[in-house]
Motif scaffolding. Structure first.
Motif, PDB file in Angstrom:
ATOM      1  N   ILE A   1     -10.205  15.487   2.351  1.00 36.08           N
ATOM      2  CA  ILE A   1     -11.653  15.676   2.496  1.00 36.08           C
ATOM      3  C   ILE A   1     -11.969  17.023   3.125  1.00 36.08           C
ATOM      4  CG2 ILE A   1     -13.697  14.798   3.691  1.00 36.08           C
ATOM      5  CD1 ILE A   1     -12.817  12.040   2.945  1.00 36.08           C
ATOM      6  N   GLU A   2     -11.164  17.412   4.121  1.00 34.22           N
ATOM      7  CA  GLU A   2     -11.394  18.706   4.762  1.00 34.22           C
ATOM      8  C   GLU A   2     -11.157  19.864   3.778  1.00 34.22           C
ATOM      9  OE1 GLU A   2      -8.871  18.708   8.204  1.00 34.22           O
ATOM     10  OE2 GLU A   2     -10.250  17.439   9.349  1.00 34.22           O
ATOM     11  N   LYS A   3     -10.112  19.778   2.951  1.00 33.26           N
ATOM     12  CA  LYS A   3      -9.846  20.852   1.979  1.00 33.26           C
ATOM     13  C   LYS A   3     -10.946  20.924   0.921  1.00 33.26           C
ATOM     14  CE  LYS A   3      -4.895  21.366   2.243  1.00 33.26           C
ATOM     15  NZ  LYS A   3      -3.621  21.365   1.520  1.00 33.26           N
ATOM     16  N   ILE A   4     -11.439  19.780   0.485  1.00 30.47           N
ATOM     17  CA  ILE A   4     -12.487  19.762  -0.525  1.00 30.47           C
ATOM     18  C   ILE A   4     -13.764  20.395   0.006  1.00 30.47           C
ATOM     19  CG2 ILE A   4     -14.045  18.221  -1.808  1.00 30.47           C
ATOM     20  CD1 ILE A   4     -11.682  16.311  -2.097  1.00 30.47           C
ATOM     21  N   ASN A   5     -14.039  20.185   1.288  1.00 28.89           N
ATOM     22  CA  ASN A   5     -15.299  20.652   1.870  1.00 28.89           C
ATOM     23  C   ASN A   5     -15.188  22.006   2.576  1.00 28.89           C
ATOM     24  OD1 ASN A   5     -17.141  18.488   1.194  1.00 28.89           O
ATOM     25  ND2 ASN A   5     -15.793  17.220   2.444  1.00 28.89           N
ATOM     26  N   GLU A   6     -14.044  22.686   2.476  1.00 25.75           N
ATOM     27  CA  GLU A   6     -13.921  24.041   3.053  1.00 25.75           C
ATOM     28  C   GLU A   6     -14.837  24.992   2.293  1.00 25.75           C
ATOM     29  OE1 GLU A   6      -9.878  25.256   2.841  1.00 25.75           O
ATOM     30  OE2 GLU A   6      -9.308  24.151   4.636  1.00 25.75           O
ATOM     31  N   LYS A   7     -15.387  25.946   3.027  1.00 25.31           N
ATOM     32  CA  LYS A   7     -16.238  26.932   2.357  1.00 25.31           C
ATOM     33  C   LYS A   7     -15.900  28.306   2.859  1.00 25.31           C
ATOM     34  CE  LYS A   7     -19.901  23.894   1.126  1.00 25.31           C
ATOM     35  NZ  LYS A   7     -21.233  23.519   1.114  1.00 25.31           N
TER      36      LYS A   7
ATOM     37  N   PHE B   1      -8.564   3.558  -3.848  1.00 27.78           N
ATOM     38  CA  PHE B   1      -8.048   4.804  -3.278  1.00 27.78           C
ATOM     39  C   PHE B   1      -9.008   5.278  -2.219  1.00 27.78           C
ATOM     40  CE2 PHE B   1      -7.945   9.464  -3.117  1.00 27.78           C
ATOM     41  CZ  PHE B   1      -6.623   9.652  -2.753  1.00 27.78           C
ATOM     42  N   LYS B   2      -8.478   5.515  -1.029  1.00 25.88           N
ATOM     43  CA  LYS B   2      -9.290   6.064   0.058  1.00 25.88           C
ATOM     44  C   LYS B   2      -8.736   7.446   0.375  1.00 25.88           C
ATOM     45  CE  LYS B   2     -10.802   5.342   4.757  1.00 25.88           C
ATOM     46  NZ  LYS B   2     -10.583   4.609   6.002  1.00 25.88           N
ATOM     47  N   PRO B   3      -9.523   8.495   0.169  1.00 25.99           N
ATOM     48  CA  PRO B   3      -9.024   9.844   0.443  1.00 25.99           C
ATOM     49  C   PRO B   3      -8.729  10.043   1.925  1.00 25.99           C
ATOM     50  CG  PRO B   3     -11.365   9.899  -0.084  1.00 25.99           C
ATOM     51  CD  PRO B   3     -10.900   8.496  -0.290  1.00 25.99           C
ATOM     52  N   GLY B   4      -7.687  10.821   2.194  1.00 21.22           N
ATOM     53  CA  GLY B   4      -7.303  11.113   3.569  1.00 21.22           C
ATOM     54  C   GLY B   4      -8.151  12.211   4.172  1.00 21.22           C
ATOM     55  N   LYS B   5      -8.067  12.327   5.475  1.00 25.19           N
ATOM     56  CA  LYS B   5      -8.859  13.313   6.215  1.00 25.19           C
ATOM     57  C   LYS B   5      -8.538  14.736   5.752  1.00 25.19           C
ATOM     58  CE  LYS B   5      -9.871  14.768  10.935  1.00 25.19           C
ATOM     59  NZ  LYS B   5      -9.555  14.578  12.359  1.00 25.19           N
ATOM     60  N   GLY B   6      -7.253  15.032   5.538  1.00 28.73           N
ATOM     61  CA  GLY B   6      -6.852  16.367   5.093  1.00 28.73           C
ATOM     62  C   GLY B   6      -7.433  16.733   3.739  1.00 28.73           C
TER      63      GLY B   6
ATOM     64  N   SER C   1       0.843  -1.192   0.000  1.00 28.72           N
ATOM     65  CA  SER C   1       0.000   0.000   0.000  1.00 28.72           C
ATOM     66  C   SER C   1       0.878   1.243   0.000  1.00 28.72           C
ATOM     67  CB  SER C   1      -0.882   0.028   1.243  1.00 28.72           C
ATOM     68  OG  SER C   1      -1.770  -1.052   1.237  1.00 28.72           O
ATOM     69  N   VAL C   2       0.325   2.353  -0.474  1.00 30.50           N
ATOM     70  CA  VAL C   2       1.021   3.635  -0.450  1.00 30.50           C
ATOM     71  C   VAL C   2       0.135   4.619   0.302  1.00 30.50           C
ATOM     72  CG1 VAL C   2       1.963   5.515  -1.830  1.00 30.50           C
ATOM     73  CG2 VAL C   2       2.164   3.164  -2.648  1.00 30.50           C
ATOM     74  N   LEU C   3       0.680   5.174   1.376  1.00 31.32           N
ATOM     75  CA  LEU C   3      -0.057   6.127   2.191  1.00 31.32           C
ATOM     76  C   LEU C   3       0.622   7.487   2.084  1.00 31.32           C
ATOM     77  CD1 LEU C   3      -2.165   6.891   4.367  1.00 31.32           C
ATOM     78  CD2 LEU C   3      -0.494   6.168   6.066  1.00 31.32           C
ATOM     79  N   ILE C   4      -0.092   8.473   1.594  1.00 32.80           N
ATOM     80  CA  ILE C   4       0.396   9.847   1.537  1.00 32.80           C
ATOM     81  C   ILE C   4      -0.417  10.624   2.564  1.00 32.80           C
ATOM     82  CG2 ILE C   4       0.758  11.887   0.103  1.00 32.80           C
ATOM     83  CD1 ILE C   4       0.761   9.967  -2.328  1.00 32.80           C
ATOM     84  N   GLN C   5       0.244  10.977   3.659  1.00 31.81           N
ATOM     85  CA  GLN C   5      -0.426  11.615   4.790  1.00 31.81           C
ATOM     86  C   GLN C   5      -1.244  12.826   4.328  1.00 31.81           C
ATOM     87  OE1 GLN C   5       0.090   9.757   7.331  1.00 31.81           O
ATOM     88  NE2 GLN C   5      -0.995  10.853   8.904  1.00 31.81           N
ATOM     89  N   ASN C   6      -2.463  12.948   4.812  1.00 31.99           N
ATOM     90  CA  ASN C   6      -3.404  14.034   4.506  1.00 31.99           C
ATOM     91  C   ASN C   6      -3.843  14.074   3.045  1.00 31.99           C
ATOM     92  OD1 ASN C   6      -3.738  15.148   7.102  1.00 31.99           O
ATOM     93  ND2 ASN C   6      -1.735  16.120   6.925  1.00 31.99           N
ATOM     94  N   PHE C   7      -3.463  13.079   2.249  1.00 29.16           N
ATOM     95  CA  PHE C   7      -3.927  13.031   0.866  1.00 29.16           C
ATOM     96  C   PHE C   7      -4.763  11.788   0.625  1.00 29.16           C
ATOM     97  CE2 PHE C   7      -3.563  11.853  -3.625  1.00 29.16           C
ATOM     98  CZ  PHE C   7      -4.138  12.973  -4.187  1.00 29.16           C
ATOM     99  N   GLY C   8      -4.156  10.606   0.829  1.00 29.65           N
ATOM    100  CA  GLY C   8      -4.929   9.395   0.615  1.00 29.65           C
ATOM    101  C   GLY C   8      -4.091   8.140   0.685  1.00 29.65           C
ATOM    102  N   HIS C   9      -4.772   7.018   0.488  1.00 29.70           N
ATOM    103  CA  HIS C   9      -4.186   5.703   0.643  1.00 29.70           C
ATOM    104  C   HIS C   9      -4.511   4.882  -0.601  1.00 29.70           C
ATOM    105  CE1 HIS C   9      -3.770   2.112   3.670  1.00 29.70           C
ATOM    106  NE2 HIS C   9      -2.867   2.097   2.726  1.00 29.70           N
TER     107      HIS C   9
END
Length: 92
Positions: free
Chosen positions: A86-92, A79-84, A41-49
């Motif tokens: 998802i948070e950036k995508i949903n910022e308003k 691909f599972k998106p990371g928390k960071g 697996s490849v995990l890129i912190q705050n981006f995805g897995h």
């Protein structure tokens, strides 16, 4: 966004050439592909897995003719998106 547009954006943000940005993108893609090929697996912190996923052999159906056919087993990628991300995508 396609690969060239991505490379132009990366180049402008990193103050580098588009050619260097393309090299970076290709290298990153190669490293991820090699890891997936070796069942890692490849995990890129705050981006995805990126995770390899073994699909089993199964019976499919041709949508035009309705005829059944075998779909061979293969390795796919999830691909599972990371928390960071998802948070950036949903910022308003």
């Amino acid at each position: 966004m396609n690969k060239i547009k991505l490379a132009k954006e990366v180049a402008s943000r990193m103050s580098t050439t588009v050619t260097q940005a393309l090299c970076f993108i290709d290298t990153m893609s190669d490293v991820i592909c090699e890891s997936i090929t070796h069942d890692e697996s490849v995990l890129i912190q705050n981006f995805g897995h990126y995770m390899p996923w073994q699909q089993t052999e199964r019976i499919g159906r041709n949508p035009r003719s309705g005829q059944e056919c075998k779909i061979p087993k293969r390795v796919s990628v999830k691909f599972k998106p990371g928390k960071g991300l998802i948070e950036k995508i949903n910022e308003k």
